[in-house]
Design an enzyme around this catalytic site. Structure first.
Site, short mmCIF file in Angstrom:
data_model
loop_
_atom_site.label_atom_id
_atom_site.label_comp_id
_atom_site.label_asym_id
_atom_site.label_seq_id
_atom_site.Cartn_x
_atom_site.Cartn_y
_atom_site.Cartn_z
N GLU A 143 -1.63 0.65 3.36
CA GLU A 143 -0.24 0.41 3.05
C GLU A 143 0.92 1.24 2.85
OE1 GLU A 143 -0.96 -2.45 -0.76
OE2 GLU A 143 -2.62 -1.01 -0.76
N ASN A 148 3.10 -6.08 3.57
CA ASN A 148 4.07 -6.09 2.45
C ASN A 148 4.33 -4.80 2.16
OD1 ASN A 148 3.44 -9.00 2.76
ND2 ASN A 148 2.97 -9.07 0.52
N ASP A 149 3.37 -3.96 1.68
CA ASP A 149 3.83 -2.35 1.33
C ASP A 149 3.97 -1.65 2.57
OD1 ASP A 149 4.32 -2.63 -1.44
OD2 ASP A 149 2.25 -2.41 -1.75
N CYS A 181 -4.04 -8.36 5.61
CA CYS A 181 -3.85 -9.40 4.82
C CYS A 181 -2.71 -9.62 3.94
CB CYS A 181 -5.16 -8.96 3.33
SG CYS A 181 -4.64 -7.17 2.63
N ARG A 220 -10.63 -6.45 -3.98
CA ARG A 220 -9.86 -5.14 -3.92
C ARG A 220 -9.92 -4.67 -5.30
NH1 ARG A 220 -3.38 -6.01 -3.07
NH2 ARG A 220 -3.74 -6.94 -5.34
N HIS A 232 10.60 -14.28 -5.87
CA HIS A 232 9.70 -15.24 -6.55
C HIS A 232 10.05 -16.72 -5.74
CE1 HIS A 232 8.85 -12.80 -10.15
NE2 HIS A 232 8.36 -12.19 -9.09
N ARG A 290 -7.64 -10.37 -5.41
CA ARG A 290 -6.86 -9.48 -6.05
C ARG A 290 -7.31 -9.58 -7.60
NH1 ARG A 290 -3.28 -13.38 -3.75
NH2 ARG A 290 -1.79 -12.51 -2.38
N ARG A 324 11.43 -3.98 -1.54
CA ARG A 324 11.15 -5.29 -1.34
C ARG A 324 12.01 -6.38 -2.46
NH1 ARG A 324 4.75 -5.42 -1.88
NH2 ARG A 324 5.28 -7.67 -2.21
#
Length: 962
Positions: free
Chosen positions: A824, A847-848, A895, A729, A586, A693, A858
């Site tokens: 992903e 990311n995924d 993205c 999405r 974070h 999102r 992650r």
């Protein structure tokens, strides 16, 4: 009554499991075996046999099917398909262990449990065996004391791992509803109570526990059972919960009951216990039992180990978390090794007042912490965007988490002072988090500590003045009239604490001696305007006043909490270095959003650097040089000035398109999570939105948003974009980031579970509502596109298209609504050519995709290097996706975080990606990078990067062009 079917390759095994489960649950249960082939003794599974068994077990309450392995699952799935829509009831396939799951499910079903409850009991069944051998199984219902509260804690933790955190308290509540083994939360006095000694030799294992369940279920009463030695009680109707208590010979069970038949239920259980729960009575001498497994008492007070502080010229290597160069003096956040983000020592001893007064102190401190967290959330939302600010929603949820509140309040009732009770509760829950095997959940211990420190800081100030002030919080609170509030931060340099008062009572934010080790210069690196909320403002603050005008500094911390990051003033902080953490933590995300260079995961040695030591931080290389020589400083300074000049030039052209030197335009879009983000994106030069999102529509609410609500919100964002493209999405939720209005059963590995499009298709009306809302917005003339998350197969696309056609019929809308998918999962990348004819576009979520490709969680800081930058393996999957898409004239965007990395953006453009979407603050730099190269150069670098030996080598190929 729910029926149960056992599917196995072996007919003998299936029959044996059924016989065992029937012995536990009784003869009335519909329990069927479906094992083997028709040929006697042959191993395998037969969908026809499974179908017949399901039909025999069927009732209006449904059927749970358990399977052993391999083709058993395929046979069961095929049987369900053959069953059709008129099956007579729902059918649920369970991934529970065959033997333990069947036994637990049978006992629950015989007790009248619903299909959801029976499935939950089966899913947690390994806890029965684990409790007896001392091998805890995550997500398996209630755990032995003292980890019983971990169910609530882990639920909150899942919520905090995600960028779009839901209310952890609501998630925990939902989990309790679905799982009858969850601890009771009713604090009222029971109607009947008894203490039952465990007198049978083996203790409360599966068979006597099943008798216990059978005895309890015959009465109209809510019966709860716990161990006298500690831990939360569990439902007497839960076989999993009872066995997980780990009750052994010599233990004492405490049984409480509420309801019309409470007394009768307790009397029946007393009689059962007197007979050794049906096993007969023995003595301790006849069979000593093994000691009860315990959860280690992991202290929050850190113990650092390093041989010696780094020397002049040493280069410490860590993980690049936020790009940029910083040169300046070191300043330790919170005073270094004895006071850092990992935790704090216990608060000072104080004689407790009466329980009511101490509870009031805690309540006021919780209110002050809530005000502060909301303040930090608003600050980050304004500076970095709503998506980054969602981190603090998880912190707000922790303030309502019974895993923290219940033991703290119980300790207060037992005579402890509020701050001592809260510290112990926080320390225990953080220890439970750290002991969890899932790295992402274990990392959330930092969030627990952060929230705990906020409350402790407020309590310290309140306790020092008796909790009273006139119209505001004491020692750092501010207010007017009946209520005072301010910004309660962690007890470190990042933020301060404040008071919240009502009717003349408030909890203020003095730091107290529990945080007295805070560095006296800490307050000078917080946001300007927050000094009145300084944790050093309380009565225990250091007597020496800090320098009023210290030079900007590079902050050193063990691990930066979100509150720390939120409180840092970019004008007074040059950069961030930490001993622990990952690039996806974070605080690292916040550092990037705030534009602060950062290197994390440097190890304990960085904590030995003395204040005022000159540091050279390279946020791209992931290095920190201690006391560098003048020539190195001069070179880095020149580079920094070039970077700043480039940033100014990029900002001046942010609203111009990104066109390569040979004339190819790459669209640069923004990732959004709210209407406010849309305004920031337009201001930053975004040409559209590549990822909206929609989880923000579902957060912090007990009911799902209606079609009208979703239509209104999407229309508002589309209006702000003023004709710019908007890619929406569909809901991306799952057990790893549950929503209050969408409870889900815990999963062993939620990242590989029912999430994204899998969840939406499992709940088709949920997806249908989103589809209808999107169609209505498109019908109003807005350029809207839809994108599906976590797609792995063609069937998921076609199922969604069927729902979209139905939504068109229901709304009467025939406006264009392009449908794309997120890539992903490696399966989608590798089959892009097969999927392309069925979709309008692809958007790669790096990311995924990186997480799944590199098999690296992650949230695990130890694996951060595998997740950083343009991994050649991931670039190959991007290349494969583009090849498959362009063969069918489909475009590809990106993205994920990689799109916002200027060097990686060049490589992605070279691979054929035509749209990049990122955080608004990164748009100008990426556009500038793309303008500085030709597509021919980018293509050559990208092709070479596919064969690079490392991520550094791949990145260097692009950097050489910039």
């Amino acid at each position: 009554m729910v029926g149960i079917v056992v599917v196995s390759h072996s007919a003998g095994l299936a029959d044996g499991v059924v016989a065992l489960a029937r012995e536990m649950a009784g003869p009335s249960l519909r329990l069927e075996a479906a094992g083997g082939f028709e040929e006697e003794g042959a191993l395998g599974t037969d969908a026809g046999r499974v179908l017949e068994a399901v039909q025999r077990a069927m009732s209006a309450d449904g059927v749970l099917v358990l399977m052993d392995l391999g083709s058993a699952l395929m046979s069961a799935e095929f049987a369900v398909e053959m069953l059709g829509d008129d099956a007579g009831g729902p059918v649920r396939l369970s991934g529970a262990p065959l033997v333990e799951g069947a036994v637990a499910a049978a006992v629950a079903a015989a007790g009248g449990a619903s299909l959801d409850e029976v499935a939950a009991e089966a899913g947690g069944a390994l806890a029965m065996k684990a409790a007896q051998v001392g091998d805890p199984v995550p997500g398996a219902g209630d755990a032995p004391a003292p980890a019983a509260s971990a169910a609530s804690a882990a639920s909150s933790a899942s919520t905090a791992s995600s960028a779009s955190a839901a209310s952890a308290a609501s998630a925990a509540s939902a989990a309790s509803t679905a799982d009858p083994s969850a601890p009771a939360s009713d604090p009222s006095t029971p109607d009947a109570r008894a203490e039952l000694p465990v007198r049978n030799k083996i203790g409360l294992h599966a068979r006597p526990a099943a008798r216990f369940v059978a005895a309890a279920r015959g009465f109209d009463a809510d019966v709860r059972v716990g161990k006298q030695s500690g831990g939360d009680p569990v439902s007497a109707r839960s076989l999993t919960g009872l066995v997980s208590l780990g009750a052994r010979l010599g233990d004492t069970l405490v049984v409480t009951a509420r309801g019309p038949d409470a007394a009768e239920a307790v009397a029946a259980l007393e009689a059962l216990a007197a007979d050794g729960f049906g096993d007969g009575v023995t003595t301790a001498a006849d069979g000593p039992t093994a000691p009860e497994p315990e959860v280690s008492d992991i202290s929050l007070t850190p113990r650092y180990k390093y041989d010696a502080p780094p020397k002049s010229g040493d280069v410490l290597a860590g993980v690049a978390a936020s790009a940029g160069v910083a040169i300046g003096p070191a300043r330790r956040l919170g005073g270094g090794p004895d006071r850092c983000a990992s935790g704090a020592g216990p608060p000072p001893a104080r004689a407790a007042g009466d329980a009511a007064a101490e509870r009031a102190l805690l309540d006021h401190a919780l209110a002050a912490a809530r005000t502060a967290i909301e303040h930090d959330r608003d600050v980050i939302a304004a500076r970095a965007g709503a998506a980054e600010a969602e981190i603090f929603d998880a912190h707000l949820a922790l303030l309502d988490d019974d895993a923290l509140l219940a033991p703290a309040r119980a300790a207060i009732d037992g005579g402890q002072a509020a701050e001592t009770a809260w510290h112990h509760a926080t320390e225990h829950v953080a220890a439970v988090y750290r002991a969890l095997p899932e790295p992402l959940l274990a990392e959330r211990a930092t969030d627990v500590v952060d929230v705990g420190r906020r409350v402790l800081a407020a309590l310290a100030g309140a306790a020092s003045v008796g909790g009273r002030s006139a119209g505001g919080g004491s020692a750092g609170g501010s207010g007017s009239g009946s209520t005072g509030s301010g910004s309660t931060g962690s007890a470190s340099a990042g933020s301060g604490s404040a008071g919240s008062g009502s009717a003349g009572t408030g909890a203020g934010g003095g730091s107290g001696s529990s945080v007295a080790a805070a560095d006296s210069t800490a307050g000078n690196i917080r946001r300007r305007g927050d000094d009145k909320h300084s944790p050093l403002a309380g009565p225990s603050a250091p007597a020496v006043a800090p320098d009023k005008h210290p030079p900007p500094a590079i902050v050193i911390a063990d691990e930066l909490t979100p509150a720390d990051a939120a409180g840092l003033d970019p004008d007074r902080v040059l950069g961030i270095v930490t001993a622990r953490g990952s690039a996806t933590a974070h605080a690292a995300i916040l550092a990037r959003a705030l534009g602060l260079p950062a290197v994390v995961g440097l190890g304990d040695a960085v904590l030995g650097i003395a204040d005022a030591t000159t540091l050279l931080l390279d946020g791209e290389a992931g290095t920190v040089t201690v006391d560098p020589d003048p020539a190195l400083v001069a070179a880095a300074g020149e580079r920094r000035e070039r970077d700043r000049a480039s940033a100014r030039a990029a900002g001046a052209r942010a609203h111009e398109p990104a066109i390569t030197t040979d004339g190819t335009r790459i669209e640069v879009f923004a990732n959004l999570g709210s209407t406010a983000d849309a305004r920031r994106a337009v201001d930053a030069g975004a040409e559209g939105v590549g990822l909206l999102r929609t989880e923000f529509l579902f957060l912090d609410r007990a009911a799902l948003p209606s079609e009208d609500e979703q239509t209104e919100q999407l229309t508002e964002i589309a209006t702000v974009l003023d004709g710019r493209p908007l890619i929406v999405r569909t809901l991306d939720a799952g057990a790893d980031k549950p929503l209050p209005a969408l409870p889900m059963a815990p999963e062993q590995n939620p990242f590989l579970g029912v999430r994204g499009i899998r969840l939406s298709l499992a709940r088709p009306e949920l997806l249908a509502t989103q589809l209808r809302a999107a169609l209505r917005v498109a019908a109003a003339g807005h350029p809207l596109k839809l994108m599906l998350p976590m797609v792995a197969t063609l069937s998921e696309i076609t199922a969604t298209q069927d729902l979209l056609q139905r939504a068109r019929a229901e709304t009467g809308v025939d406006a264009p609504l392009p449908l794309g998918i997120m890539v992903e999962v490696p399966a989608a990348a590798l089959t892009a050519a097969r999927l392309a004819p069925h979709v309008d576009f692809f958007s790669i979520g790096t990311n995924d995709l990186t997480q799944y490709t590199m098999a690296a969680e992650r949230g695990d800081a130890r694996l951060a290097a595998l997740l950083d930058g343009p991994q050649p393996a991931v670039l190959r999957l991007v290349h494969e996706t583009v090849r498959g898409a362009t063969a069918h004239d489909r475009w590809v965007g990106v993205c994920g975080e990689l799109a916002g990395d200027p060097a990686a953006a060049v490589l992605l453009a070279g691979l054929g990606v035509t749209e990049l979407s990122m955080a608004p603050g990164l748009i100008a730099a990426v556009k500038q990078a793309l303008r500085s190269v030709s597509l021919t150069q980018a293509r050559a670098a990208a092709i070479a990067a596919l064969d690079a030996d490392s991520v550094d080598a791949a990145r260097a190929l692009a950097r050489a062009l910039l």
